[in-house]
Scaffold this motif. Structure first.
Motif, PDB file in Angstrom:
ATOM      1  N   PRO A 134      39.103  49.117  31.011  1.00 26.32           N
ATOM      2  CA  PRO A 134      40.196  48.654  31.871  1.00 26.32           C
ATOM      3  C   PRO A 134      40.442  47.154  31.666  1.00 26.32           C
ATOM      4  O   PRO A 134      39.586  46.432  31.167  1.00 26.32           O
ATOM      5  CB  PRO A 134      39.679  48.934  33.287  1.00 26.32           C
ATOM      6  CG  PRO A 134      38.192  48.893  33.153  1.00 26.32           C
ATOM      7  CD  PRO A 134      37.887  49.397  31.770  1.00 26.32           C
ATOM      8  N   ILE A 135      41.613  46.696  32.090  1.00 30.77           N
ATOM      9  CA  ILE A 135      41.976  45.278  31.998  1.00 30.77           C
ATOM     10  C   ILE A 135      41.262  44.500  33.089  1.00 30.77           C
ATOM     11  O   ILE A 135      41.190  44.933  34.238  1.00 30.77           O
ATOM     12  CB  ILE A 135      43.500  45.115  32.139  1.00 30.77           C
ATOM     13  CG1 ILE A 135      44.188  45.730  30.926  1.00 30.77           C
ATOM     14  CG2 ILE A 135      43.888  43.653  32.296  1.00 30.77           C
ATOM     15  CD1 ILE A 135      45.687  45.770  31.038  1.00 30.77           C
ATOM     16  N   HIS A 136      40.742  43.343  32.720  1.00 34.82           N
ATOM     17  CA  HIS A 136      40.068  42.472  33.683  1.00 34.82           C
ATOM     18  C   HIS A 136      40.901  41.231  34.008  1.00 34.82           C
ATOM     19  O   HIS A 136      40.893  40.755  35.137  1.00 34.82           O
ATOM     20  CB  HIS A 136      38.700  42.050  33.142  1.00 34.82           C
ATOM     21  CG  HIS A 136      37.905  41.212  34.076  1.00 34.82           C
ATOM     22  ND1 HIS A 136      37.272  41.738  35.179  1.00 34.82           N
ATOM     23  CD2 HIS A 136      37.657  39.886  34.096  1.00 34.82           C
ATOM     24  CE1 HIS A 136      36.658  40.767  35.834  1.00 34.82           C
ATOM     25  NE2 HIS A 136      36.876  39.637  35.193  1.00 34.82           N
ATOM     26  N   ALA A 137      41.627  40.689  33.023  1.00 36.07           N
ATOM     27  CA  ALA A 137      42.396  39.468  33.247  1.00 36.07           C
ATOM     28  C   ALA A 137      43.685  39.490  32.434  1.00 36.07           C
ATOM     29  O   ALA A 137      43.736  40.049  31.343  1.00 36.07           O
ATOM     30  CB  ALA A 137      41.565  38.249  32.852  1.00 36.07           C
ATOM     31  N   VAL A 138      44.720  38.863  33.002  1.00 35.45           N
ATOM     32  CA  VAL A 138      46.008  38.702  32.334  1.00 35.45           C
ATOM     33  C   VAL A 138      46.352  37.216  32.363  1.00 35.45           C
ATOM     34  O   VAL A 138      46.268  36.579  33.414  1.00 35.45           O
ATOM     35  CB  VAL A 138      47.122  39.507  33.047  1.00 35.45           C
ATOM     36  CG1 VAL A 138      48.466  39.288  32.373  1.00 35.45           C
ATOM     37  CG2 VAL A 138      46.781  40.981  33.092  1.00 35.45           C
ATOM     38  N   ARG A 139      46.708  36.667  31.197  1.00 37.42           N
ATOM     39  CA  ARG A 139      47.093  35.256  31.127  1.00 37.42           C
ATOM     40  C   ARG A 139      48.449  35.138  30.450  1.00 37.42           C
ATOM     41  O   ARG A 139      48.795  35.947  29.598  1.00 37.42           O
ATOM     42  CB  ARG A 139      46.088  34.448  30.283  1.00 37.42           C
ATOM     43  CG  ARG A 139      44.742  34.296  30.870  1.00 37.42           C
ATOM     44  CD  ARG A 139      43.849  33.355  30.056  1.00 37.42           C
ATOM     45  NE  ARG A 139      43.681  33.770  28.676  1.00 37.42           N
ATOM     46  CZ  ARG A 139      43.944  33.009  27.617  1.00 37.42           C
ATOM     47  NH1 ARG A 139      44.388  31.793  27.763  1.00 37.42           N
ATOM     48  NH2 ARG A 139      43.759  33.465  26.396  1.00 37.42           N
ATOM     49  N   LEU A 140      49.190  34.113  30.846  1.00 35.43           N
ATOM     50  CA  LEU A 140      50.425  33.764  30.160  1.00 35.43           C
ATOM     51  C   LEU A 140      50.151  32.526  29.326  1.00 35.43           C
ATOM     52  O   LEU A 140      49.677  31.517  29.839  1.00 35.43           O
ATOM     53  CB  LEU A 140      51.540  33.453  31.159  1.00 35.43           C
ATOM     54  CG  LEU A 140      52.120  34.633  31.909  1.00 35.43           C
ATOM     55  CD1 LEU A 140      53.186  34.156  32.880  1.00 35.43           C
ATOM     56  CD2 LEU A 140      52.714  35.626  30.954  1.00 35.43           C
ATOM     57  N   VAL A 141      50.469  32.599  28.049  1.00 32.94           N
ATOM     58  CA  VAL A 141      50.257  31.465  27.158  1.00 32.94           C
ATOM     59  C   VAL A 141      51.623  31.074  26.597  1.00 32.94           C
ATOM     60  O   VAL A 141      52.304  31.901  25.985  1.00 32.94           O
ATOM     61  CB  VAL A 141      49.300  31.841  26.001  1.00 32.94           C
ATOM     62  CG1 VAL A 141      49.099  30.665  25.066  1.00 32.94           C
ATOM     63  CG2 VAL A 141      47.973  32.330  26.552  1.00 32.94           C
ATOM     64  N   PRO A 142      52.053  29.809  26.821  1.00 32.78           N
ATOM     65  CA  PRO A 142      53.362  29.402  26.309  1.00 32.78           C
ATOM     66  C   PRO A 142      53.383  29.416  24.782  1.00 32.78           C
ATOM     67  O   PRO A 142      52.390  29.081  24.139  1.00 32.78           O
ATOM     68  CB  PRO A 142      53.542  27.983  26.847  1.00 32.78           C
ATOM     69  CG  PRO A 142      52.202  27.540  27.296  1.00 32.78           C
ATOM     70  CD  PRO A 142      51.365  28.744  27.536  1.00 32.78           C
ATOM     71  N   THR A 143      54.519  29.825  24.200  1.00 29.21           N
ATOM     72  CA  THR A 143      54.627  29.862  22.741  1.00 29.21           C
ATOM     73  C   THR A 143      54.724  28.454  22.161  1.00 29.21           C
ATOM     74  O   THR A 143      54.351  28.234  21.017  1.00 29.21           O
ATOM     75  CB  THR A 143      55.841  30.692  22.290  1.00 29.21           C
ATOM     76  OG1 THR A 143      57.012  30.175  22.919  1.00 29.21           O
ATOM     77  CG2 THR A 143      55.644  32.154  22.659  1.00 29.21           C
ATOM     78  N   ILE A 144      55.254  27.509  22.945  1.00 27.40           N
ATOM     79  CA  ILE A 144      55.245  26.093  22.562  1.00 27.40           C
ATOM     80  C   ILE A 144      54.604  25.330  23.712  1.00 27.40           C
ATOM     81  O   ILE A 144      54.724  25.735  24.877  1.00 27.40           O
ATOM     82  CB  ILE A 144      56.669  25.554  22.270  1.00 27.40           C
ATOM     83  CG1 ILE A 144      57.594  25.746  23.473  1.00 27.40           C
ATOM     84  CG2 ILE A 144      57.260  26.201  21.033  1.00 27.40           C
ATOM     85  CD1 ILE A 144      58.917  25.043  23.333  1.00 27.40           C
ATOM     86  N   PRO A 145      53.920  24.219  23.436  1.00 24.03           N
ATOM     87  CA  PRO A 145      53.260  23.479  24.518  1.00 24.03           C
ATOM     88  C   PRO A 145      54.258  22.995  25.568  1.00 24.03           C
ATOM     89  O   PRO A 145      55.350  22.529  25.238  1.00 24.03           O
ATOM     90  CB  PRO A 145      52.608  22.290  23.800  1.00 24.03           C
ATOM     91  CG  PRO A 145      52.522  22.694  22.368  1.00 24.03           C
ATOM     92  CD  PRO A 145      53.659  23.644  22.119  1.00 24.03           C
TER      93      PRO A 145
END
Length: 172
Positions: free
Chosen positions: A110-121
């Motif tokens: 199962p999924i434990h964590a979800v993160r959003l990572v920007p494609t550009i800083p």
């Protein structure tokens, strides 16, 4: 004396997969487009042995949690988690003596964590009204390892009054 040189069977996809229940992943090899070779896929559960055979198999008891098609599409079934080996065997048409194997380990969790990572800083200071940003969704297990496939997961996105993005899993 006859010497036959055979191109080795190799995986083009990772040899270890981490997927969530109800998702899919296509196993790729260098023999996928070879019309003279046929590939066979067999599933072994790490803690129980072979998934096929027997009078009352795991599939009939509802315990199997992955399936592999003739084309190598892995599907994690049900909500069962576990570790499996998929053994890919090739055989040349008309020649049974030249077969090769590669093994893919498939872990369903199962999924434990979800993160959003920007494609550009992003510049420190927040997201500005009217701006458009692109993010990659990173889904991880309890050890921080990223999943190879989570195509069955639905996400819900919303902004609050303070323009804080909230991403959550949709439980169906």
């Amino acid at each position: 004396f006859l010497l036959t040189v055979v191109r080795p069977l190799r995986l083009l996809s990772p040899n270890s997969l981490l997927i969530v229940p109800s998702s899919h992943y296509q196993i790729k090899t260098n023999y996928d487009d070879n019309k003279w070779k046929s590939l066979h896929y067999e599933v072994f559960r790490v803690d129980r042995g072979r998934e096929e055979g027997g009078e009352e198999s795991d599939r009939e008891q509802g315990g199997i949690s992955i399936d592999v098609t003739k084309s190598g599409l892995v599907t994690a079934l049900n909500n069962v988690v576990g570790s499996f080996y998929v053994i890919v065997t090739d055989s040349e048409k008309g020649k049974s003596s030249t077969s090769q194997n590669v093994v893919v380990m498939v872990v369903v969790k199962p999924i434990h964590a979800v993160r959003l990572v920007p494609t550009i800083p992003l510049v420190w200071g927040g997201l500005y009204v009217g701006s458009v940003y692109e993010f990659n969704v990173v889904v991880q297990d309890e050890n921080g390892v990223e999943f190879d496939s989570y195509d069955s997961v639905k996400f819900e996105c919303s902004l609050n009054k303070l323009d804080v993005a909230s991403i959550s899993l949709v439980n169906e």
